[in-house]
Design a protein around this motif. Structure first.
Motif, PDB file in Angstrom:
ATOM      1  N   SER A 192       0.985  -1.099  -0.092  1.00 50.66           N
ATOM      2  CA  SER A 192      -0.014   0.152  -0.028  1.00 50.66           C
ATOM      3  C   SER A 192       0.709   1.353  -0.074  1.00 50.66           C
ATOM      4  O   SER A 192       0.462   2.602  -0.449  1.00 50.66           O
ATOM      5  N   GLY A 193       2.111   1.124   0.629  1.00 53.37           N
ATOM      6  CA  GLY A 193       2.727   2.401   0.622  1.00 53.37           C
ATOM      7  C   GLY A 193       2.846   3.039   2.149  1.00 53.37           C
ATOM      8  O   GLY A 193       3.458   3.885   2.574  1.00 53.37           O
ATOM      9  N   ALA A 194       1.559   2.419   2.937  1.00 55.92           N
ATOM     10  CA  ALA A 194       1.537   2.949   4.340  1.00 55.92           C
ATOM     11  C   ALA A 194       2.785   2.369   5.060  1.00 55.92           C
ATOM     12  O   ALA A 194       3.356   1.148   4.972  1.00 55.92           O
ATOM     13  N   LYS A 195       3.202   3.280   6.309  1.00 47.32           N
ATOM     14  CA  LYS A 195       4.105   2.844   6.998  1.00 47.32           C
ATOM     15  C   LYS A 195       3.874   2.301   8.253  1.00 47.32           C
ATOM     16  O   LYS A 195       4.473   1.800   9.213  1.00 47.32           O
ATOM     17  N   LEU A 210       5.030 -12.125   5.123  1.00 43.87           N
ATOM     18  CA  LEU A 210       4.557 -11.896   3.874  1.00 43.87           C
ATOM     19  C   LEU A 210       4.409 -10.466   3.504  1.00 43.87           C
ATOM     20  O   LEU A 210       4.747 -10.006   2.558  1.00 43.87           O
ATOM     21  N   LEU A 211       3.660  -9.844   4.700  1.00 43.57           N
ATOM     22  CA  LEU A 211       3.542  -8.344   4.386  1.00 43.57           C
ATOM     23  C   LEU A 211       4.884  -7.811   4.046  1.00 43.57           C
ATOM     24  O   LEU A 211       5.048  -6.861   3.402  1.00 43.57           O
ATOM     25  N   VAL A 212       5.813  -8.010   5.095  1.00 40.81           N
ATOM     26  CA  VAL A 212       7.092  -7.400   5.266  1.00 40.81           C
ATOM     27  C   VAL A 212       7.787  -7.651   3.470  1.00 40.81           C
ATOM     28  O   VAL A 212       8.236  -6.676   3.178  1.00 40.81           O
ATOM     29  N   GLN A 213       7.479  -8.760   3.158  1.00 42.80           N
ATOM     30  CA  GLN A 213       8.423  -9.140   2.112  1.00 42.80           C
ATOM     31  C   GLN A 213       7.829  -8.239   0.700  1.00 42.80           C
ATOM     32  O   GLN A 213       8.537  -7.759  -0.096  1.00 42.80           O
ATOM     33  N   SER A 214       6.330  -7.999   0.617  1.00 40.50           N
ATOM     34  CA  SER A 214       5.900  -7.502  -0.119  1.00 40.50           C
ATOM     35  C   SER A 214       6.118  -6.037  -0.132  1.00 40.50           C
ATOM     36  O   SER A 214       6.175  -5.277  -1.240  1.00 40.50           O
ATOM     37  N   HIS A 215       6.164  -5.386   1.078  1.00 33.16           N
ATOM     38  CA  HIS A 215       6.817  -4.079   1.165  1.00 33.16           C
ATOM     39  C   HIS A 215       8.057  -3.621   0.870  1.00 33.16           C
ATOM     40  O   HIS A 215       8.070  -2.856   0.128  1.00 33.16           O
ATOM     41  N   GLU A 216       8.927  -4.947   1.471  1.00 32.59           N
ATOM     42  CA  GLU A 216      10.179  -4.677   0.856  1.00 32.59           C
ATOM     43  C   GLU A 216      10.780  -4.653  -0.840  1.00 32.59           C
ATOM     44  O   GLU A 216      11.207  -3.986  -1.176  1.00 32.59           O
ATOM     45  N   PHE A 243       9.134  -1.367  -2.048  1.00 30.48           N
ATOM     46  CA  PHE A 243       9.845   0.003  -1.382  1.00 30.48           C
ATOM     47  C   PHE A 243      11.374  -0.057  -0.870  1.00 30.48           C
ATOM     48  O   PHE A 243      11.752   1.039  -0.284  1.00 30.48           O
ATOM     49  N   ASP A 244      11.959  -1.136  -1.065  1.00 30.08           N
ATOM     50  CA  ASP A 244      13.093  -1.594  -0.757  1.00 30.08           C
ATOM     51  C   ASP A 244      13.550  -1.767   0.755  1.00 30.08           C
ATOM     52  O   ASP A 244      14.716  -2.086   0.918  1.00 30.08           O
ATOM     53  N   ARG A 245      12.693  -1.150   1.649  1.00 29.16           N
ATOM     54  CA  ARG A 245      13.203  -1.101   3.068  1.00 29.16           C
ATOM     55  C   ARG A 245      11.975  -1.545   3.802  1.00 29.16           C
ATOM     56  O   ARG A 245      10.687  -1.312   3.483  1.00 29.16           O
ATOM     57  N   SER A 246      12.291  -1.961   5.064  1.00 31.76           N
ATOM     58  CA  SER A 246      10.881  -2.108   6.007  1.00 31.76           C
ATOM     59  C   SER A 246      11.425  -1.555   7.435  1.00 31.76           C
ATOM     60  O   SER A 246      10.622  -1.922   8.385  1.00 31.76           O
ATOM     61  N   ASP A 247      12.608  -1.280   7.424  1.00 32.36           N
ATOM     62  CA  ASP A 247      13.073  -0.580   8.680  1.00 32.36           C
ATOM     63  C   ASP A 247      12.378   0.392   9.438  1.00 32.36           C
ATOM     64  O   ASP A 247      12.030   0.718  10.503  1.00 32.36           O
ATOM     65  N   ASP A 248      11.470   1.000   8.750  1.00 32.03           N
ATOM     66  CA  ASP A 248      10.708   2.203   8.879  1.00 32.03           C
ATOM     67  C   ASP A 248       9.288   1.908   8.808  1.00 32.03           C
ATOM     68  O   ASP A 248       8.337   2.587   8.768  1.00 32.03           O
ATOM     69  N   LEU A 249       8.899   0.575   8.889  1.00 29.19           N
ATOM     70  CA  LEU A 249       7.435   0.015   8.928  1.00 29.19           C
ATOM     71  C   LEU A 249       7.169  -0.702  10.080  1.00 29.19           C
ATOM     72  O   LEU A 249       7.792  -1.360  10.757  1.00 29.19           O
ATOM     73  N   LEU A 250       5.787  -0.557  10.744  1.00 31.16           N
ATOM     74  CA  LEU A 250       5.561  -0.760  12.168  1.00 31.16           C
ATOM     75  C   LEU A 250       4.190  -1.665  11.839  1.00 31.16           C
ATOM     76  O   LEU A 250       3.438  -1.172  11.359  1.00 31.16           O
ATOM     77  N   ILE A 251       4.225  -2.738  12.358  1.00 28.32           N
ATOM     78  CA  ILE A 251       3.011  -3.740  12.330  1.00 28.32           C
ATOM     79  C   ILE A 251       2.743  -4.412  13.701  1.00 28.32           C
ATOM     80  O   ILE A 251       3.330  -4.806  14.516  1.00 28.32           O
ATOM     81  N   GLY A 252       1.336  -4.040  13.750  1.00 30.32           N
ATOM     82  CA  GLY A 252       0.679  -4.491  14.982  1.00 30.32           C
ATOM     83  C   GLY A 252      -0.409  -5.562  14.828  1.00 30.32           C
ATOM     84  O   GLY A 252      -0.807  -5.717  13.573  1.00 30.32           O
ATOM     85  N   LEU A 253      -0.829  -6.105  15.716  1.00 31.54           N
ATOM     86  CA  LEU A 253      -1.710  -7.188  15.650  1.00 31.54           C
ATOM     87  C   LEU A 253      -3.312  -6.778  16.323  1.00 31.54           C
ATOM     88  O   LEU A 253      -2.953  -6.383  17.702  1.00 31.54           O
ATOM     89  N   GLN A 254      -4.315  -6.793  15.667  1.00 33.30           N
ATOM     90  CA  GLN A 254      -5.492  -6.531  16.828  1.00 33.30           C
ATOM     91  C   GLN A 254      -6.004  -8.015  17.247  1.00 33.30           C
ATOM     92  O   GLN A 254      -6.303  -8.780  16.609  1.00 33.30           O
TER      93      GLN A 254
END
Ligand SMILES: Cc1cc2nc3c(=O)[nH]c(=O)nc-3n(C[C@H](O)[C@H](O)[C@H](O)COP(=O)(O)O)c2cc1C
Ligand code: SF4
Length: 476
Positions: free
Chosen positions: A86-89, A126-132, A135-146
């Motif tokens: 999506s592009g959201a971080k 899977l989400l991290v891989q698709s993001h990387e 967008f080449d990086r995921s060190d600025d991506l935050l993922i939580g679980l509801q």
């Protein structure tokens, strides 16, 4: 009520702004949407704990489509892959995940259990891989679980409600056919459930999630506690008792899963349940209550259709005292007042026709978040309810963040119809009009009729599925 104009017909920024003014509402609005690193929406969000790469968040959205053991399947994987693209971080929660089987809102809801933790870890990955990949990086991506228990709206086996409630609600019990005292959770039941939340949080940490959202919204159990004014004992009555459920979960998580962060998605205000009014219009009307004051709306002013932020502010103060900084603001419930929660032009099949311009509902949510941000600026806020802005979502989103009216713009339905809209906005790509969510509500109508959710009108993948034909029949 004056004629409601479709947003797609508001062709220029001036048209949109004039219409907003005519509605008598205010919405932050930037005529020019910037792109590239200087754009307000591309600004890094820096806190003591994280560095996030931009100001978009994907809101949690379940698809009623996991396996009956609570594991993801290819439909869930497709959705989470698209969340990553999506592009959201900030990925706020992914979707509602039950902490135990009887807490599921449908038999296909994901569950966080020792048996499923590996599957949920793989889903996150899977989400991290698709993001990387995009967008080449995921060190600025935050993922939580509801994490959730669906309480009054639990349907763990089939379409039948199998509720577990905090208290008897005079209107909701009637609407959803609850008569038995046996469904009211005992204090011991609640203690066991708190233990299940803590176990699920620990598993979420093992699965690699940075935070868990202890869900307090949309009429589900956590939210229901906040209005349990009539419940006797330690979990009802006073504000301190109504928030005990949260406090005990948080204390347990801090002990059992040190280092795991906690967020809360909160219905910060609620209204009385609505129902369809007289035929043929079937416009939404408040259900008649018969007393002068309607006391069961957390964040309500007693009228059933107004807001009083006194208790929500006390709740935010409590979050700060508990060292919780992340809060995602939403409103009401999709089961009994959907117009305040997910403003839409076309109601879902179990809803009611428009009683206000949906832009009024959008402005209500955005302006409440702005007020909270002004009054309690220390917290990190994610706003909701932007999808109905359609073509003008980028202009409002940018103005909200530029004016510091929220830290993150949360996107729900629009990510289903147009998964990479955040990336397009940030990159300055002209929006593809045919992918813009027009709030047809099929993604809500389908699950209300026992089918999987998805953007049936605009996503060819869902259009090609057999459920599409059934949905057309139901809508007739
Ligand atoms: C199909 C669908 C599923 C949803 N599932 C969840 C959920 O699992 N958890 C949650 O907190 N909100 C859920 N929501 C609510 C959204 O997160 C969001 O608050 C709402 O759609 C309004 O935002 P929007 O205008 O961007 O769509 C769901 C909404 C939709 C349409
Ligand atoms: S079905 Fe698609 S277009 Fe309709 S509300 Fe859902 S996401 Fe939007």
């Amino acid at each position: 009520m004056t004629t409601i104009r479709r947003v797609a017909a508001l062709k220029s920024a001036q048209d949109f702004q004039e219409y907003i003014a005519a509605l008598g509402i205010t919405l932050p609005f930037d005529e020019k949407v910037e792109h590239g690193p200087a754009s307000p929406l591309a600004q890094i969000h820096q806190s003591a704990r994280y560095t996030l790469g931009n100001r978009f968040a994907v809101l949690p959205m379940e698809g009623w489509d996991g396996t009956t053991e609570g594991r993801p399947n290819e439909l869930v994987e497709r959705r989470w892959t698209r969340f990553g693209q999506s592009g959201a971080k900030l990925i706020w929660g992914g979707e509602a995940v039950a902490v135990r089987p009887d807490g599921r809102a449908n038999p296909n809801q994901l569950m966080m259990l020792p048996e499923t933790v590996g599957d949920l870890a793989a889903l996150r990955q899977l989400l991290v891989q698709s993001h990387e990949a995009r967008f080449d990086r995921s060190d600025d991506l935050l993922i939580g679980l509801q994490l959730t228990h669906s309480g009054r709206f639990a349907r763990p086996h089939d379409k039948r409600l199998e509720p577990a409630i905090a208290y008897h609600h005079p209107l909701l019990d009637k609407k959803f056919g609850i008569a038995s005292d046996g469904v009211v959770m005992s204090d011991d039941d609640i203690k066991r459930l708190i233990g299940d939340f803590i176990k699920a949080a620990k598993l979420a940490q093992q699965a690699g999630f940075t935070f868990v959202d202890v869900k307090h919204c949309h009429g589900y159990l956590g939210h229901e506690f906040l209005s349990a004014i009539d419940r006797p004992g330690p979990y009802g009555g006073s504000f301190a008792n109504r928030t005990r459920f949260l406090r005990e979960i948080v204390a347990g998580i801090s002990c059992e899963a040190p280092g795991l962060d906690i967020g809360v998605r909160l219905s910060v205000f609620d209204y009385i349940p609505f129902q369809p009014g007289a035929e043929p219009e079937r416009r939404g009307i408040p259900t008649s209550y018969g007393e002068e004051r309607y006391p069961y709306a957390f964040g309500g002013d007693g009228s059933g259709v107004g807001i009083d932020l006194t208790e929500p502010l006390a709740f935010l103060d409590l979050l700060q005292a508990l060292d919780i900084n992340l809060v995602c603001i939403t409103a009401g419930s999709p089961y009994y007042n959907p117009h305040i929660q997910r403003p839409a032009f076309f109601p879902p099949s179990d809803g009611y026709q428009l009683l206000e311009d949906p832009l009024v509902g959008v402005a209500r949510q955005i302006n409440v978040v702005a007020e909270l941000k002004r009054l309690r600026p220390q917290l990190t806020y994610v706003g909701s309810g932007y999808s109905y802005l359609q073509d003008w979502l980028p202009n409002v989103a940018q103005a909200v963040v530029r004016g510091n009216h929220a830290d993150f713009v949360g996107i729900g339905r629009m990510v289903l119809s147009y998964p990479d809209i955040c990336a397009d906005i940030l990159e300055g790509t002209r929006l593809q009009r045919k992918r813009i969510c027009r709030t047809f509500s099929d993604c809500t109508t389908a699950p209300r009729n026992g089918m999987i959710s998805g953007c049936f009108p605009l996503d060819d993948f869902y259009k090609a599925r057999p459920e599409y034909e059934r949905l057309q029949e139901i809508k007739k």
